[in-house]
Motif scaffolding. Structure first.
Motif: not given
Length: 336
Positions: A295-315, A253-259
């Motif tokens: 998908x409605x915004x024409x995005x390819x989705x790459x989904x995986x476990x990208x989670x790193x848990x440390x010091x009681x925070x999520x990164x 929305x801020x750039x006015x198109x699905x980029x």
């Protein structure tokens, strides 16, 4: 293969953002021998950076300092000194990082933050390029859904209102000038193989860069794959209750198109009662997925476990994210 040939064959990543998430990704890309350009926000007004900005007419240096450290090849002891922050009982220098003071001094010596960062990058043996989003300090402005407006990153997030839009303007001493990025940053965007947005605060770390008109225009014009690394947690006062699709919708929305071409989405769950919300008080809840909305915004989705848990925070796990960024660079969406 010669070193020059190897350098030419490295994929060119331009990473745009700020905050604590950016250095994590940069470090991991550096380990995988990427050709890296970091474009870093200059609209921060908090902490040591904010104090220095208020007293010295320079771009706030904190995010730039952390990016320099992430890409530096100096020994750890040198980096520890550069990052050292004076204790609170050192009244004159309380809370200031040595690196922030060095960047402020060089900015005065070199008559601007861009030249200062290039000089310091050589001194710090930076592998890559670091470009401040603007050579002048900028102020972030926001309009909320109730019609009110505020200026300043810390004021905006503290308001805890729903943000409708943001934009940047020069500080009072540069009033009337149109914010713009240096040509080197624009050339890097247009010449990149991949543009990486985030991870970082949507409204206060990523969008302030894209709201500089020639950066936003370059991101729309580039032939590079545009990848958004969606945050793992929502942020109070910015993205409360947002799904991953909501994040992308705000960018588009801020750039006015699905980029946005590709979105990296974490699928691993943060365990109940793991987060220390007193320590990480800016976080709210885990970002929910809305693949249909992406998908409605024409995005390819790459989904995986990208989670790193440390010091009681999520990164984000920087190495896993970097590997997927390389995979995307080798298989751009246009070639699917």
């Amino acid at each position: 293969m010669t070193k020059k040939q190897a350098a030419r064959n490295r994929p060119k990543f331009v990473v745009i953002g700020g905050g604590t998430g950016l250095p994590v990704i940069l470090k991991s890309l550096k380990k995988q021998n990427a050709d890296i350009t970091a474009i870093v926000t200059v609209a921060d007004d908090g902490g040591s950076s904010g104090v220095i900005r208020n007293y010295v007419n320079v771009v706030p240096p904190g995010d730039i300092r952390n990016v320099i450290v992430a890409l530096s090849e100096l020994p750890k002891i040198n980096l520890d000194i550069f990052q050292y922050r004076f204790k609170s009982d050192d009244s004159f220098l309380a809370g200031h990082a040595i690196g922030n003071l060095i960047i402020a001094a060089l900015s005065e010596m070199k008559s601007g933050i861009f030249s200062a960062v290039q000089e310091l990058s050589e001194m710090m043996k930076v592998d890559g390029h670091i470009y401040p989003a603007s050579n002048e300090p900028l102020v972030l402005h926001a309009e909320f859904t109730d019609g009110t407006q505020l200026a300043g990153e810390s004021e905006i997030t503290a308001a805890h209102k729903t943000i409708k839009r943001v934009w940047v303007e020069p500080t009072s001493w540069n009033a009337g000038q149109k914010p713009h990025a240096v040509q080197e940053a624009i050339d890097a965007i247009l010449d990149a193989d991949e543009i990486v947005l985030g991870p970082g605060s949507l409204f206060t770390s990523i969008l302030p860069n894209l709201m500089i008109s020639n950066i936003g225009d370059a991101v729309l014009k580039t032939k590079a794959e545009v990848v958004y690394i969606c945050n793992i947690m929502t942020q109070k006062g910015e993205t409360d209750h947002f799904t991953d699709s909501d994040h992308v919708a705000v960018l588009n929305r801020h750039l006015g198109q699905n980029f946005v071409d590709t979105v990296l989405v974490n699928t691993a769950k943060v365990p109940d009662n793991y987060m220390d919300y007193n320590r990480y008080d800016e976080y709210s809840t885990q970002v929910r997925s809305n693949f249909k909305g992406l998908r409605a915004q024409n995005c390819r989705v790459v989904s995986d476990n990208f989670l790193c848990l440390r010091d009681h925070g999520a990164f984000h796990d920087g190495d896993r994210v970097a590997q997927e960024l390389f995979n995307v660079a080798g298989n751009p969406k246009a070639c699917d």
